[in-house]
Scaffold this active site. Structure first.
Site, PDB file in Angstrom:
ATOM      1  NE  ARG A  27     -17.885 -71.765  63.804  1.00 55.81           N
ATOM      2  CZ  ARG A  27     -17.701 -70.579  63.218  1.00 55.81           C
ATOM      3  NH1 ARG A  27     -17.067 -69.636  63.870  1.00 55.81           N
ATOM      4  NH2 ARG A  27     -18.153 -70.343  62.019  1.00 55.81           N
ATOM      5  CD1 TRP A  73     -27.099 -72.934  65.421  1.00 56.10           C
ATOM      6  CD2 TRP A  73     -27.716 -72.595  63.300  1.00 56.10           C
ATOM      7  NE1 TRP A  73     -28.138 -72.043  65.425  1.00 56.10           N
ATOM      8  CE2 TRP A  73     -28.549 -71.821  64.136  1.00 56.10           C
ATOM      9  CE3 TRP A  73     -27.921 -72.535  61.921  1.00 56.10           C
ATOM     10  CZ2 TRP A  73     -29.565 -71.003  63.634  1.00 56.10           C
ATOM     11  CZ3 TRP A  73     -28.929 -71.725  61.422  1.00 56.10           C
ATOM     12  CH2 TRP A  73     -29.736 -70.974  62.281  1.00 56.10           C
ATOM     13  N   GLY A 100     -21.551 -73.983  56.113  1.00 52.72           N
ATOM     14  CA  GLY A 100     -21.987 -73.047  55.072  1.00 52.72           C
ATOM     15  C   GLY A 100     -23.269 -73.533  54.440  1.00 52.72           C
ATOM     16  CD  GLU A 479     -27.012 -55.494  73.108  1.00 57.40           C
ATOM     17  OE1 GLU A 479     -26.293 -56.434  73.498  1.00 57.40           O
ATOM     18  OE2 GLU A 479     -27.525 -55.475  71.964  1.00 57.40           O
ATOM     19  CD  GLU A 486     -28.724 -62.743  71.872  1.00 55.03           C
ATOM     20  OE1 GLU A 486     -28.027 -63.430  71.115  1.00 55.03           O
ATOM     21  OE2 GLU A 486     -28.292 -61.758  72.511  1.00 55.03           O
ATOM     22  CE  LYS A 595     -19.641 -64.430  70.455  1.00 55.78           C
ATOM     23  NZ  LYS A 595     -20.406 -63.543  71.285  1.00 55.78           N
TER      24      LYS A 595
HETATM   25  C1  AGP Z   1     -25.821 -60.954  70.276  1.00 48.55           C
HETATM   26  O1  AGP Z   1     -25.819 -61.346  71.592  1.00 48.55           O
HETATM   27  C2  AGP Z   1     -25.914 -62.070  69.335  1.00 48.55           C
HETATM   28  N1  AGP Z   1     -24.912 -62.999  69.506  1.00 48.55           N
HETATM   29  C3  AGP Z   1     -26.047 -61.641  67.883  1.00 48.55           C
HETATM   30  O2  AGP Z   1     -27.137 -60.789  67.771  1.00 48.55           O
HETATM   31  C4  AGP Z   1     -24.807 -60.965  67.311  1.00 48.55           C
HETATM   32  O3  AGP Z   1     -24.661 -59.696  67.830  1.00 48.55           O
HETATM   33  C5  AGP Z   1     -24.960 -60.887  65.795  1.00 48.55           C
HETATM   34  O4  AGP Z   1     -25.071 -62.193  65.290  1.00 48.55           O
HETATM   35  C6  AGP Z   1     -23.792 -60.160  65.153  1.00 48.55           C
HETATM   36  O5  AGP Z   1     -22.621 -60.862  65.389  1.00 48.55           O
HETATM   37  P1  AGP Z   1     -21.241 -60.199  64.959  1.00 48.55           P
HETATM   38  O6  AGP Z   1     -21.020 -58.993  65.800  1.00 48.55           O
HETATM   39  O7  AGP Z   1     -20.221 -61.274  65.207  1.00 48.55           O
HETATM   40  O8  AGP Z   1     -21.345 -59.861  63.508  1.00 48.55           O
END
Ligand code: AGP
Length: 600
Positions: A27, A73, A100, A479, A486, A595
């Protein structure tokens, strides 16, 4: 989208916090910090990852059965020790951690500074500690508190302080000489774990699975106080409330790497199973949702990142399989479409984590206009799983690697399932997915990995790679480009094959690698696009079931028609993984990412 963890109970907190923070590291991994309460409040924190700081700061030797920990983060303030959590008040008697964004932090900070408070960080979160201190300096006499809650002045002060915050927050607070944790959540995820040895707090369930599977999912606005005697829940008005205890189905092993070097590789290898599990749905619910699509006036798919790519793929499939139009919108751009949402509009909100702030905000906007919402998520108990009118779970198991891999292919399979259900024929989808088992298994097997490792070796030195495709292969190209970007930090960009001549072809020069995703549906056109690339000296890497003279390199994948977005995505996940390994990067925790993106 930091990770927060707390523990109060009979065990020594610091060791538990270190493990919990390690489990939460996906996270955010900019900095780490812990505060424990024994005869005194002790805080140790710094910039860097938990494995290093645990040793450098001897975190596990910190005393006390009560503690809170944070992995950051960075949103407000640079990645420094001062800006890492926990943050304290002026006297360093109160410590808080926060996930947050406090939108009104500047105005609060200005007011508190004028009152003489001294701030030691550039973060928004630090105001929370000073607000509690400010309330406590009111000698705990807080007007208008519900009589049913006979808590300490610290609890009252926390409650009043939290009420002044605007934005999203999950907060844990401790105070010297008080063996308790006070917590509150609003729009940021926070769950409570209950066990005989104590009470756990965390941003999601996976981090404390090794101690308990008994979880309380907090509602927005919930206020919680836990001490060694137990835990109390209250709602917005500070009145005590009961919250149901749920048992998590995931087991600990699923949240561990097992024999794999990285979670990314483990999760890629799980796909032969997970795509099957995506079809394990209550078909009555699937059919009901199909009925809502047919009767809806305006259907939207909203999501971010990889989930957005799955939605785009879904829109092609709905059109192709079921002759059904849907609008696909990035969740962060959804506010531009709110104007014509009505109670007849149907919104599909797709998010593996179920906590992506942009998606939740779009869902709340749709609900304010009376639209119905179908939630598609992988995390039971997540905000999205509780805020939709209908829920479809992806059944992929915990996904720890920051990159979505198995959850992306599960989302695509669910799109095929829904499209087939619109034709009243979900069986055909289930059959097709079953037939895919061995193909997917082979694509994640050693032999394919070795071939892709060789390609990764040759590509690792490139600054740019491009992907082209048409139709379902275009969404796959998007994708694939995201995965490479990434995790390898190589600039990867995808274009619809037909768009090349309208500009992107200018990017192609001698030696530029271009992946070309081919299927029977559109072979001729995409191959002629590949020839345009080749004519400018580009290196054409074909992803298809059969070779073609235009290809300089070829990745053989079976042609599976509507399920090509699943089968063609997997070798690109493996390639992205191998590129990261080649470049000695951490595939599970790419820089600057996290994540689940719980801030707007
Ligand atoms: C994808 O590899 C990334 N981790 C990111 O783009 C992710 O798909 C996006 O943050 C959406 O996450 P979610 O599906 O948990 O909403």
């Amino acid at each position: 989208m930091c990770g927060i963890f707390g523990y109060v109970g009979s065990e020594k907190a610091s060791a538990i916090l270190c493990k919990g923070l390690k489990n939460l590291e996906y996270r955010g991994y900019d900095s780490v910090g812990i505060a424990t309460v024994s005869s005194r409040l002790e805080i140790r924190k710094g910039a860097g990852k938990i494995d290093d700081l645990k040793v450098r700061l001897n975190l596990e030797e910190m005393e006390g059965n009560v503690g809170i920990g944070h992995t950051r983060w960075a949103t407000h303030g640079a990645v420094t020790a001062e800006n890492s959590h926990p943050h304290t008040d002026c006297e360093e008697k109160i410590a808080i951690i926060h996930n947050g964004i406090i939108e009104n932090f500047y105005e609060l900070k200005t007011k508190l500074t004028e009152q003489g408070h001294r701030f030691s960080s550039d973060t928004d979160s630090e105001v929370i500690a000073h607000l509690i201190e400010d309330q406590l300096s009111n000698n705990g006499t807080i007007p208008g508190i519900a009589s049913s809650w006979n808590g300490s002045s610290f609890e009252h002060a926390c409650f009043e302080a939290f009420k002044q915050l605007r934005g999203s927050y999950a907060v844990l607070a401790v105070r010297e000489c008080e063996e308790k944790i006070v917590a509150m959540r609003k729009d940021s995820p926070l769950v409570v774990g209950l066990s005989e040895d104590g009470t756990f707090f965390a941003s999601d369930v996976a981090p404390f699975l090794e101690w308990t599977k008994d979880v309380v999912y907090l509602e927005n606005g919930d206020f919680v106080v836990a001490d060694r005697g137990g835990v109390k829940f209250s709602s917005q008005d500070f009145g005590e409330v009961a919250r149901p205890v749920c048992t998590v189905e995931w087991d600990l092993e699923e949240a561990k790497k097992g024999n794999f070097e990285h979670f990314m590789l483990k999760e890629i290898a799980e796909q032969a199973e997970t795509i099957q599990r995506a079809c394990v749905q209550d078909m009555a619910v699937v059919d009901r949702i199909a009925g809502m699509v047919r009767s809806g006036f305006g259907v939207f798919f909203i999501a971010c990142g990889s989930s957005y790519h799955a939605c785009l793929t879904g829109s092609y499939l709905f059109s192709k399989i079921a002759n059904q139009h849907v609008n696909v919108v990035l969740a962060s751009e959804f506010e531009n479409y709110e104007h014509f949402l009505t109670e007849n509009t149907l919104v599909f909100a797709v998010s593996q984590s179920g906590e992506t702030a942009d998606v939740l905000e779009a869902v709340r906007a749709a609900k304010r206009r009376g639209s119905r919402v179908v939630s598609i998520t992988n995390v039971i108990g997540s905000s999205l799983s509780r805020e939709g009118d209908e829920l479809l779970l992806m059944n992929s198991g915990p996904e720890i690697c920051v990159l979505s891999t198995k959850t992306y292919t599960s989302q695509v399979v669910m799109m095929v399932l829904l499209a087939c259900a619109l034709n009243g024929d979900h069986e055909s989808c289930i059959r097709k997915v079953k037939d895919l088992y061995m193909d997917v298994y082979n694509l994640t097997a050693r032999s394919m990995r070795d071939r892709l490792k060789a390609l990764a070796r040759d590509l690792a030195g490139n600054d740019h790679v491009y992907m082209i495709g048409r139709g379902l292969q275009y969404t796959t190209a998007l994708e694939a480009a995201l995965k490479v970007k990434e995790v390898s930090y190589i600039h990867a960009e995808a274009f619809a094959g037909g768009e090349l001549k309208h500009g992107p072809l200018a990017l192609i020069e001698e030696g530029t690698p271009v992946f070309v995703f081919v299927s029977r549906d559109n072979e001729d056109r995409i191959v002629s696009n590949a020839q345009e690339v080749k004519a400018r000296g580009g290196i054409v890497i074909g992803v298809s079931d059969w070779n073609n003279p235009v290809f300089d390199r070829w990745i053989k994948v079976p042609d599976c028609g509507d399920l090509n977005p699943v089968i063609q995505a997997i070798p690109m996940q493996v390639l992205a993984y191998e590129l990261a390994v080649q470049k000695k990067l951490d595939p599970d925790k790419p820089r600057n990412l996290a994540k689940s993106v719980t801030v707007l």
